[in-house]
Motif scaffolding. Structure first.
Motif, short mmCIF file in Angstrom:
data_model
loop_
_atom_site.label_atom_id
_atom_site.label_comp_id
_atom_site.label_asym_id
_atom_site.label_seq_id
_atom_site.Cartn_x
_atom_site.Cartn_y
_atom_site.Cartn_z
N VAL A 178 7.27 -11.64 30.98
CA VAL A 178 6.44 -10.59 30.38
C VAL A 178 7.34 -9.46 29.88
O VAL A 178 8.25 -9.02 30.58
N SER A 179 7.06 -8.99 28.66
CA SER A 179 7.83 -7.88 28.09
C SER A 179 7.11 -6.54 28.21
O SER A 179 7.74 -5.49 28.16
N ASP A 180 5.78 -6.55 28.36
CA ASP A 180 5.01 -5.32 28.56
C ASP A 180 5.08 -4.88 30.01
O ASP A 180 5.07 -5.71 30.93
N PHE A 181 5.08 -3.57 30.23
CA PHE A 181 4.90 -3.06 31.59
C PHE A 181 3.45 -3.29 31.99
O PHE A 181 2.53 -2.91 31.27
N MET A 182 3.22 -3.89 33.15
CA MET A 182 1.87 -4.29 33.55
C MET A 182 1.12 -3.22 34.33
O MET A 182 0.07 -3.50 34.92
N ASN A 183 1.65 -2.01 34.36
CA ASN A 183 1.00 -0.89 35.04
C ASN A 183 0.95 -1.10 36.54
O ASN A 183 1.65 -1.95 37.09
N GLY A 184 0.08 -0.34 37.21
CA GLY A 184 0.05 -0.36 38.65
C GLY A 184 -1.02 -1.26 39.22
O GLY A 184 -1.94 -1.68 38.52
N PHE A 185 -0.92 -1.51 40.49
CA PHE A 185 -1.82 -2.40 41.21
C PHE A 185 -3.28 -1.94 41.10
O PHE A 185 -4.20 -2.76 41.04
N ASN A 186 -3.52 -0.64 41.07
CA ASN A 186 -4.89 -0.11 41.07
C ASN A 186 -5.50 0.02 39.67
O ASN A 186 -6.65 0.43 39.54
N ASP A 187 -4.75 -0.33 38.64
CA ASP A 187 -5.27 -0.20 37.28
C ASP A 187 -6.21 -1.36 36.95
O ASP A 187 -5.95 -2.52 37.31
N ILE A 188 -7.30 -1.03 36.25
CA ILE A 188 -8.29 -2.03 35.84
C ILE A 188 -7.75 -2.82 34.65
O ILE A 188 -7.20 -2.25 33.72
N VAL A 189 -7.91 -4.15 34.71
CA VAL A 189 -7.49 -5.02 33.62
C VAL A 189 -8.66 -5.94 33.28
O VAL A 189 -9.29 -6.52 34.18
N TYR A 190 -8.94 -6.10 31.99
CA TYR A 190 -9.99 -7.00 31.53
C TYR A 190 -9.38 -8.28 30.98
O TYR A 190 -8.20 -8.33 30.60
N SER A 191 -10.22 -9.31 30.92
CA SER A 191 -9.73 -10.64 30.58
C SER A 191 -9.29 -10.81 29.14
O SER A 191 -8.71 -11.84 28.78
N ASP A 192 -9.55 -9.83 28.28
CA ASP A 192 -9.07 -9.92 26.91
C ASP A 192 -7.75 -9.17 26.71
O ASP A 192 -7.27 -9.02 25.60
N LYS A 193 -7.17 -8.71 27.83
CA LYS A 193 -5.88 -8.01 27.77
C LYS A 193 -4.75 -9.04 27.80
O LYS A 193 -4.55 -9.74 28.79
N LYS A 194 -4.00 -9.10 26.69
CA LYS A 194 -2.87 -10.02 26.58
C LYS A 194 -1.57 -9.22 26.68
O LYS A 194 -1.17 -8.54 25.75
N PHE A 195 -0.90 -9.31 27.82
CA PHE A 195 0.41 -8.69 27.94
C PHE A 195 1.41 -9.49 27.11
O PHE A 195 1.42 -10.72 27.16
N GLU A 196 2.21 -8.81 26.36
CA GLU A 196 3.17 -9.49 25.49
C GLU A 196 4.30 -10.11 26.31
O GLU A 196 4.64 -9.63 27.40
N THR A 197 4.89 -11.16 25.78
CA THR A 197 5.96 -11.88 26.46
C THR A 197 7.14 -12.07 25.52
O THR A 197 7.01 -11.98 24.29
#
Length: 540
Positions: A178-197
């Motif tokens: 993964v090339s994007d910073f994935m933020n912190g453990f408590n951050d909300i993430v939705y299923s349409d979020k594509k972290f770049e690689t």
């Protein structure tokens, strides 16, 4: 329909001895009103009434962060699930699932020794498999263990992965950094979020037969274990990762990147596991049981000054403290769902498309005309509601296939409304809150046939409207049905209406909505349109 006391004792016995069973017979009155039948005090009559049932579009998106995938309310790692794979069919279109995870060091400021060099890196993915269906066991008595060329015996036990989709299709897994910073453990993430690689593929693995294996390797000389996989797993050798791990991990010994959590998750940001396919099957994995293992060699000097280079392994931390998320892709072009899933809250949709992982939910409302009829019965004929159930059928023509139909535990129902300030509210149905944990809100029938059907008990919810001494505003009230399961907490009780398996449920099914023409070929059979089935009692 007339019920007598013998049938009441029958249902009580069934509830005690096997309440969770799937029945293939007509349902009986529920416990909210069965006392009216005792000693022949009342006649029971059953009638069907119209409902408004419609598709609720969730925009193919749902929360898939650690709080939804890892089941942090439970102590069991096996209750945590994520999904991988791809499945394409004519009704719902294509659905593809990938998985992202941060990586942490087991300990910070690690010492890899002198002249450390990476041998190999392996990502271990543990899928949900059918433990009761051992397919094969193979034994190689002449196996040579590669580290040291040791004579050994290798035993491989093979099991089928639990799949939803085309079981005989092959899938190819890929792993990328993964090339994007994935933020912190408590951050909300939705299923349409594509972290770049990053572009390079670190490793891949084809699951050609849809199976998973456990491996045990023992030394011939003393039968000691050289390698044991605790449970069946997919081992993906990251053959192109040696340089990456040498550069980013081994060569960073003593440097700031390896000295703290915050530094490391910005230095090595995570891994993505995905499939190259657009069709095949979906399968669940245990994210908390994934392993990332780096094998390396470094100098070891003994008391005599002799230098050897034994192999050592370093296990990274992929467990729940990391940020995790599921990424789901959809392509519904040309799928039948585009024709029927209109979200018609006025008169209802003809077909109802329910799908996990962010797909459609089903909404059900009581029409004004239905409530008025029941109020008339109650006020004029003194007819008390004994039982009320929403009956819904799978669509015999649109969902005629070999895919498993949902069981009773694969469906959830909640009650939605608006509070005094007009804000949306969600809760368990009042039947559940009235009767507690022993209450079974939905029962499945004929799941091995076409069609199957399901009864959702809404007795108290209906009684609250029809039998109230005041006019109840139910204009914004409706039921929401999903293909998911309510999840337990650490003590085994349900954790709450918001804790379900929707985020990782691969199930889908097409049901009959407000379609009065939908019936079996037998013209004597009642159409399978969704209906409210009410049993009411009148005193003799």
């Amino acid at each position: 329909m007339i019920y007598n006391i013998r049938k009441i004792f029958t249902i009580l016995s069934v509830m005690v001895l096997g309440g969770a069973l799937v029945y293939n017979c007509e349902p009986e009155p529920d416990s909210l009103g069965e006392q009216l039948f005792l000693d022949g005090a009342a006649n029971g009559n059953e009638s069907s009434y119209d409902l408004i049932a419609y598709n609720i579009k969730n925009n193919d998106s749902i929360r898939t962060d650690a709080f939804k995938l890892l089941d942090l309310i439970s102590t069991s790692s096996t209750s945590s699930r994520a999904v991988l794979g791809a499945f394409n069919e004519s009704q719902f279109g294509m659905q593809r699932a990938s998985y992202f995870t941060q990586v942490r060091l087991a300990t910070y400021n690690p010492d890899f020794g002198t002249n450390a060099v990476v041998d190999s890196v392996v990502l271990v993915v543990k899928p949900v498999y059918r433990a009761d269906s051992l397919k094969a066991t193979t034994t190689d008595e002449n196996y040579i263990y590669p580290d040291g060329n040791v004579d050994a015996k290798k035993v491989v036990s093979t099991y089928p992965i639990t799949k939803f989709g085309k079981a005989k299709k092959s899938l190819t897994l890929e792993v990328r950094e993964v090339s994007d910073f994935m933020n912190g453990f408590n951050d909300i993430v939705y299923s349409d979020k594509k972290f770049e690689t990053y572009t390079p593929v670190l490793g891949s693995k084809e699951i050609a037969d849809g199976n998973v294996s456990s491996v045990t390797i023992t030394k011939d000389s003393d039968n000691s274990a050289l390698f044991t996989s605790a449970s069946p797993a997919i081992r993906i050798k990251l053959s192109d990762a040696n340089t990456l791990f040498q550069t980013k991990i081994i060569n960073k010994k003593g440097q700031p990147e390896l000295n703290s959590v915050s530094n490391f998750i910005r230095h090595f940001r995570g891994l993505k596991v995905s499939v190259t396919n657009i069709d095949g099957y979906l399968f669940q994995i245990y994210p908390n049981d994934m392993e990332l293992i780096m094998y390396y060699k470094s100098d070891l000097v003994d008391s005599n000054g002799t230098t050897t280079r034994p192999q050592t392994k370093y296990a990274f931390d992929l467990k729940s403290a990391n940020t995790h998320s599921g990424y789901y892709e959809y392509n519904r072009a040309g799928a039948t769902i585009q024709t029927y899933a209109n979200g018609n809250t006025a008169t209802g949709d003809l077909k109802l498309y329910a799908q996990g992982m962010g797909g459609n939910s089903i909404g059900v409302k009581f029409p004004v005309a239905t409530i008025n009829k029941l109020k008339e019965l109650y006020q004029t004929n003194k007819a008390a509601i004994i039982s009320a159930k929403i009956r819904i059928y799978t669509d015999k023509s649109q969902w005629s296939n070999a895919y498993p139909k949902p069981s009773s535990s694969d469906l959830t129902i909640v009650q939605r409304d608006k509070d005094a300030e007009g804000k949306p509210t969600t809760a368990y149905t009042t039947d559940y809150t009235s009767l507690g944990a022993a209450f079974i809100p939905v029962r499945a029938y004929d799941v091995d046939k076409n069609p199957a059907y399901y009864d959702f008990t809404v007795t108290q919810s209906l009684k609250d409207i029809v039998e109230s001494t005041t006019n109840v505003d139910y204009s914004n009230r409706y039921f929401k049905i999903d293909l998911s399961q309510f999840l337990p907490n650490s003590s085994g009780a349900l954790a709450g209406y918001a804790y379900t398996s929707r985020s990782f449920s691969p199930l889908r099914a097409v049901f009959v909505g407000s379609d009065p023409t939908n019936a079996d070929n037998d013209t004597t059979v009642t159409p399978n349109e969704i209906k409210l089935r009410v049993t009411y009692g009148t005193k003799k």
